[in-house]
Motif scaffolding. Structure first.
Motif, PDB file in Angstrom:
ATOM      1  N   UNK A 128      13.222  25.458   3.185  1.00 36.62           N
ATOM      2  CA  UNK A 128      11.992  24.949   3.614  1.00 36.62           C
ATOM      3  C   UNK A 128      11.843  23.592   2.868  1.00 36.62           C
ATOM      4  N   UNK A 129      11.626  22.563   3.766  1.00 37.02           N
ATOM      5  CA  UNK A 129      11.390  21.078   3.260  1.00 37.02           C
ATOM      6  C   UNK A 129      10.283  21.022   2.799  1.00 37.02           C
ATOM      7  N   UNK A 130      10.262  20.494   1.531  1.00 34.63           N
ATOM      8  CA  UNK A 130       8.900  20.382   0.660  1.00 34.63           C
ATOM      9  C   UNK A 130       8.721  19.116  -0.197  1.00 34.63           C
ATOM     10  N   UNK A 131       7.426  19.007  -0.718  1.00 31.96           N
ATOM     11  CA  UNK A 131       7.410  17.722  -1.879  1.00 31.96           C
ATOM     12  C   UNK A 131       8.158  18.201  -3.100  1.00 31.96           C
ATOM     13  N   UNK A 132       8.900  17.537  -3.393  1.00 29.24           N
ATOM     14  CA  UNK A 132       9.658  17.997  -4.969  1.00 29.24           C
ATOM     15  C   UNK A 132       8.690  17.071  -6.044  1.00 29.24           C
ATOM     16  N   UNK A 133       8.191  17.622  -6.922  1.00 30.66           N
ATOM     17  CA  UNK A 133       7.327  16.618  -7.870  1.00 30.66           C
ATOM     18  C   UNK A 133       7.281  17.070  -9.307  1.00 30.66           C
TER      19      UNK A 133
ATOM     20  N   UNK B  72      18.439  13.731  -1.609  1.00 30.76           N
ATOM     21  CA  UNK B  72      18.055  15.161  -2.178  1.00 30.76           C
ATOM     22  C   UNK B  72      18.658  15.510  -3.224  1.00 30.76           C
ATOM     23  N   UNK B  73      19.671  14.784  -3.873  1.00 30.68           N
ATOM     24  CA  UNK B  73      20.299  15.272  -4.928  1.00 30.68           C
ATOM     25  C   UNK B  73      19.707  14.633  -6.193  1.00 30.68           C
ATOM     26  N   UNK B  74      18.623  13.794  -5.781  1.00 32.29           N
ATOM     27  CA  UNK B  74      17.995  13.180  -7.037  1.00 32.29           C
ATOM     28  C   UNK B  74      17.069  14.086  -8.002  1.00 32.29           C
ATOM     29  N   UNK B  75      17.188  15.228  -7.961  1.00 31.95           N
ATOM     30  CA  UNK B  75      16.468  16.274  -8.734  1.00 31.95           C
ATOM     31  C   UNK B  75      16.503  16.181 -10.077  1.00 31.95           C
ATOM     32  N   UNK B  76      17.225  15.488 -10.954  1.00 31.88           N
ATOM     33  CA  UNK B  76      17.053  15.200 -12.169  1.00 31.88           C
ATOM     34  C   UNK B  76      16.248  14.119 -12.431  1.00 31.88           C
ATOM     35  N   UNK B  77      16.076  13.011 -11.416  1.00 34.88           N
ATOM     36  CA  UNK B  77      15.484  11.856 -11.574  1.00 34.88           C
ATOM     37  C   UNK B  77      13.973  12.152 -11.619  1.00 34.88           C
ATOM     38  N   UNK B  78      13.786  13.197 -10.645  1.00 34.31           N
ATOM     39  CA  UNK B  78      12.365  13.775 -10.573  1.00 34.31           C
ATOM     40  C   UNK B  78      12.041  14.510 -11.772  1.00 34.31           C
ATOM     41  N   UNK B  79      12.706  15.314 -12.351  1.00 32.54           N
ATOM     42  CA  UNK B  79      12.560  15.996 -13.781  1.00 32.54           C
ATOM     43  C   UNK B  79      12.470  15.032 -14.693  1.00 32.54           C
ATOM     44  N   UNK B  80      13.011  13.682 -14.811  1.00 36.81           N
ATOM     45  CA  UNK B  80      13.088  13.002 -15.907  1.00 36.81           C
ATOM     46  C   UNK B  80      11.629  12.275 -15.758  1.00 36.81           C
ATOM     47  N   UNK B  81      10.856  12.094 -14.724  1.00 33.93           N
ATOM     48  CA  UNK B  81       9.648  11.434 -14.595  1.00 33.93           C
ATOM     49  C   UNK B  81      10.069  10.111 -13.912  1.00 33.93           C
ATOM     50  N   UNK B  82      11.193   9.665 -13.913  1.00 34.42           N
ATOM     51  CA  UNK B  82      11.776   8.375 -13.085  1.00 34.42           C
ATOM     52  C   UNK B  82      10.953   8.341 -11.686  1.00 34.42           C
ATOM     53  N   UNK B  83      11.217   9.348 -11.012  1.00 34.67           N
ATOM     54  CA  UNK B  83      10.740   9.421  -9.810  1.00 34.67           C
ATOM     55  C   UNK B  83       9.673  10.427  -9.737  1.00 34.67           C
ATOM     56  N   UNK B  84       8.369  10.142  -9.634  1.00 35.90           N
ATOM     57  CA  UNK B  84       7.000  10.994  -9.734  1.00 35.90           C
ATOM     58  C   UNK B  84       7.108  12.319  -8.688  1.00 35.90           C
ATOM     59  N   UNK B  85       7.613  11.917  -7.355  1.00 41.93           N
ATOM     60  CA  UNK B  85       7.644  13.003  -6.197  1.00 41.93           C
ATOM     61  C   UNK B  85       8.303  12.351  -5.277  1.00 41.93           C
ATOM     62  N   UNK B  86       9.205  13.148  -4.688  1.00 44.67           N
ATOM     63  CA  UNK B  86       9.958  12.967  -3.437  1.00 44.67           C
ATOM     64  C   UNK B  86       9.337  13.552  -2.077  1.00 44.67           C
ATOM     65  N   UNK B  87       9.046  12.762  -1.060  1.00 44.81           N
ATOM     66  CA  UNK B  87       8.277  13.527  -0.249  1.00 44.81           C
ATOM     67  C   UNK B  87       9.284  12.967   1.277  1.00 44.81           C
ATOM     68  N   UNK B  88       9.694  14.067   1.892  1.00 45.27           N
ATOM     69  CA  UNK B  88       9.964  15.408   1.602  1.00 45.27           C
ATOM     70  C   UNK B  88      11.423  15.593   0.878  1.00 45.27           C
ATOM     71  N   UNK B  89      11.824  16.595   0.195  1.00 42.47           N
ATOM     72  CA  UNK B  89      13.094  16.822   0.051  1.00 42.47           C
ATOM     73  C   UNK B  89      13.649  17.878   0.765  1.00 42.47           C
ATOM     74  N   UNK B  90      15.131  18.054   0.646  1.00 43.85           N
ATOM     75  CA  UNK B  90      15.615  18.890   1.462  1.00 43.85           C
ATOM     76  C   UNK B  90      15.156  20.538   1.623  1.00 43.85           C
TER      77      UNK B  90
END
Length: 307
Positions: free
Chosen positions: A99-104, A170-188
């Motif tokens: 389910x595509x969603x905001x990853x934050x 969509x592979x940028x999960x670690x960048x979101x986890x580190x706070x470099x990217x606040x949120x990905x709208x929307x992730x896969x």
């Protein structure tokens, strides 16, 4: 990766009593990998692998070309595989719901869980506070008349292009986890926070936007030119077992098939439907009945990638 290959090898031996020699090597994304497999088939060569996992988007074009083997999955595993799981005449086996969603990042994007419609993301106060993907994950389905349609989606993407801080896959999960990217709208998909890597850390979370609700599926297929087709079949069947769903789909990818008993993904769907969300069921047949979406989405990608 290699950890998953080892896990599956051990699982197949435990479930079916077969000790396979499982080899793992890194490969490209779904689309390019499908093209490689098809080129190998056309050249009369054995396939690079004995099983291929992707979505209907990447697989639909190759079904009629004979890339995938037709298999009676229900006969092989009648206690797990129902009629809806086997698509395209047995050439595609549905094993995971996405389910595509905001990853934050829970600390950097506290606004994310309050979003109730996509248009709220376009509020000027959120400008520069999130990224989107260069492939516009999840937006292709919105082009259909069941959702926003072509005009409505195009208008929103033009606004989104002026709103985002940048693009990330969509592979940028670690960048979101580190706070470099606040949120990905929307992730896969909505699975990253559920994986064994991030589960319980309260660093990542996902939020499904109700008016973008869609059930997308991952499928496993066995190439028609597979060197060891029975090994590919055993791999697929292991993924379908309760253990396989837990140890691979859930632990590694954070989502499982929503219609299996005990599915955790089912709760996300039930909760959204109670709120009035209407899910688009993005099956192989649905994708084949919307042949125009691919080219329309390419036009949207040009908009989001414009400097």
């Amino acid at each position: 990766g290699p950890e998953g290959a080892k896990l599956v090898k051990e699982g197949i031996k435990r479930q079916f009593g077969v000790d396979l020699d499982v080899k793992w090597a890194p490969g490209p994304a779904y689309g390019p990998m499908a093209a490689i497999l098809n080129q190998e088939r056309q050249a009369g060569r054995k396939a690079s692998g004995d099983a291929f996992a992707a979505t209907a988007v990447q697989m639909a074009a190759y079904v009629d070309q004979g890339l995938f083997r037709a298999i009676d999955w229900q006969k092989l595993m009648p206690n797990r595989v129902t009629a809806d799981l086997s698509e395209a005449g047995g050439r595609m086996l549905r094993y995971r719901t996405v389910i595509p969603a905001i990853l934050y990042n829970t600390a950097e994007a506290k606004w994310a869980p309050a979003i109730r419609s996509f248009d709220e993301v376009l509020d000027p106060k959120l400008k520069g506070k999130f990224y989107t993907t260069p492939i516009l994950a999840g937006f292709d389905v919105m082009l259909s008349d069941e959702k926003w349609g072509v005009a409505g989606t195009t208008e929103r993407i033009r606004k989104l292009a002026r709103q985002v801080a940048g693009l990330a896959g969509c592979e940028a999960v670690d960048r979101v986890a580190s706070g470099e990217i606040p949120a990905l709208v929307v992730e896969c998909g909505n699975g990253a926070p559920n994986t064994s890597r991030y589960r319980g850390q309260n660093v990542l979370a996902s939020h499904i936007i109700p008016d973008m609700a869609q059930k997308r599926y991952n499928y496993i297929s066995v190439p028609s030119n597979a060197e060891h087709p029975n090994a590919g079949i055993l791999y697929a069947l292991y993924i379908m077992t309760a253990e396989g769903q837990e140890k691979t789909s859930w632990d590694f990818m954070g989502s499982d098939y929503h219609m299996f008993e005990g599915s955790r993904t089912r709760k996300y769907i039930d909760d959204l439907e109670k709120q009035g969300a209407k899910f688009v069921d993005v099956t192989y047949d649905w994708w084949r009945s919307h042949p125009e979406i691919d080219k329309l989405n390419e036009s949207l990608m040009k908009i989001i990638r414009e400097p």
